[in-house]
Design an enzyme around this catalytic site. Structure first.
Site, PDB file in Angstrom:
ATOM      1  N   CYS A  66     110.320  24.618   8.097  1.00  0.00           N
ATOM      2  CA  CYS A  66     109.004  23.999   7.917  1.00  0.00           C
ATOM      3  C   CYS A  66     108.146  24.728   6.888  1.00  0.00           C
ATOM      4  CB  CYS A  66     108.272  23.918   9.252  1.00  0.00           C
ATOM      5  SG  CYS A  66     109.087  22.812  10.429  1.00  0.00           S
ATOM      6  N   HIS A 114     100.808  22.944   7.816  1.00  0.00           N
ATOM      7  CA  HIS A 114     102.019  22.254   8.265  1.00  0.00           C
ATOM      8  C   HIS A 114     101.698  21.443   9.514  1.00  0.00           C
ATOM      9  CE1 HIS A 114     105.987  21.318   9.564  1.00  0.00           C
ATOM     10  NE2 HIS A 114     105.952  22.149  10.590  1.00  0.00           N
ATOM     11  N   ASN A 141     106.083  15.496  12.638  1.00  0.00           N
ATOM     12  CA  ASN A 141     106.527  16.665  11.878  1.00  0.00           C
ATOM     13  C   ASN A 141     107.667  16.253  10.957  1.00  0.00           C
ATOM     14  OD1 ASN A 141     107.538  19.080  10.928  1.00  0.00           O
ATOM     15  ND2 ASN A 141     107.666  20.074  12.922  1.00  0.00           N
TER      16      ASN A 141
END
Length: 332
Positions: free
Chosen positions: A116, A256, A286
């Site tokens: 990520c 993020h 996500n």
């Protein structure tokens, strides 16, 4: 002699048409809209449908948008870096497949796996090529088809992830704009809390790895949440202090998009007004390496030349980091 800075001059993005919402998910696994919204803040996520479609098919759309918006010819691109944990194949690199599909013939390319945090890792790497004069036009793609490694019988992970791609074009500038500072960190102890065990050299693909579901994401949510909250917030505050920035100096935090509570904790540590925080997790979930550039793509029209922007991420491995950049153009 003036310093050459790496500046973002364009943003492109792509999300698949199909939307998997919480209501549909609740028919697939024991969950509910209330359960998901309370814990992570996700209402829906986009899923790539279609036989034979991979991460490159999303990434190339983001790249083509950049070429169209800037009038850049494919042959002018010098380098493509693709941040992804879901490459089309173990090899060749997805970056090179994207280049082929976009008719980019004069560039070299490679993939980068920072989970990520991958987009931040790739952005930092790309900036070095610009700052040293080695390259003039570099595209950084953050793209992941997370649906390809999600077990839709595991409610702890299937509610979290979506598919998307977004990209930025980096070019040199002598103005005091672009990437100003970067802090990147990793600690391999975190590998036991968030990983995909199957398919590598430790557990090569076999009937056993398939039967044991080792080719899906595994996450120990409590440990990941604890480390994400502390590390993502810490590194964001650190980069502010290192550059003598106060909350009043920051135009935007681009975090993020993993969990709304992690985003809120980071913004609170930075003393930022919520209106300065880019959040689209409710609509996309996500998307791993795509989350940060996807925010820049959505908010592009609101960005102004000279805006101080903090990018922050935390990912599997563990990886985490923050980048301070000055936006290089008026989005409108």
């Amino acid at each position: 002699m003036k310093k050459t800075n790496a500046v973002i001059t364009a943003v492109g993005g792509y999300v698949p048409e199909y939307i998997l919402n919480n209501q549909e998910l609740s028919q697939m696994v024991d969950t509910s809209d209330e359960w998901i919204m309370t814990r992570v803040g996700i209402k829906e996520r986009h899923i790539q449908k279609g036989e034979g479609l991979g991460t490159s098919d999303m990434g190339v759309e983001a790249v083509k948008e950049i070429l169209r918006k800037t009038g850049t010819k494919p042959e002018e691109i010098d380098l493509i870096i693709c941040a992804t944990v879901t490459p089309d194949h173990p090899f060749p690199a997805t970056a090179n497949i994207i280049a082929d599909k976009a008719d980019i013939r004069n560039a070299h390319g490679f993939d980068l796996n920072g989970a990520c945090s991958g987009f931040l890792y790739a952005l930092d790497a790309a900036s070095k090529y610009i700052e040293t004069g080695a390259k003039k036009k570099v595209i950084v793609v953050g793209a992941d088809k997370m649906s390809s490694i999600v077990d839709y019988t595991d409610r702890t992970t299937c509610v979290l992830f979506g598919d998307a791609a977004a990209a930025v074009l980096l070019e040199p500038s002598e103005e005091e704009l672009g990437l100003q500072d970067c802090i990147l960190r990793s600690d391999g102890f975190g590998r036991k809390y968030l990983n995909m065990k199957g398919g590598g050299s430790v557990h090569p693909s076999s009937h056993e790895t398939l039967d044991n579901k080792l080719h899906y994401i595994f996450q120990d949510g409590k440990h990941v949440f604890k480390h994400a909250v502390s590390n993502m917030a810490d590194v964001s505050v650190e980069i502010m202090e290192r550059n003598n920035l106060t909350e009043d100096d920051i135009a935007w935090l681009v975090p993020h998009q993993a969990n709304l509570r992690i985003i809120d904790a980071t913004a609170n540590r930075m003393n930022l007004n919520p209106e300065k925080v880019m959040i689209n997790i409710e609509r996309y979930g996500n998307t791993t390496a795509a989350t940060i550039p996807l925010c820049l793509w959505e908010w592009e029209k609101q960005l102004k030349k000279g805006d101080n922007i903090i990018l922050a991420a935390f990912g599997a491995g563990f990886t985490w980091g923050s980048i301070y950049l000055k936006w290089a153009y008026d989005g409108k």
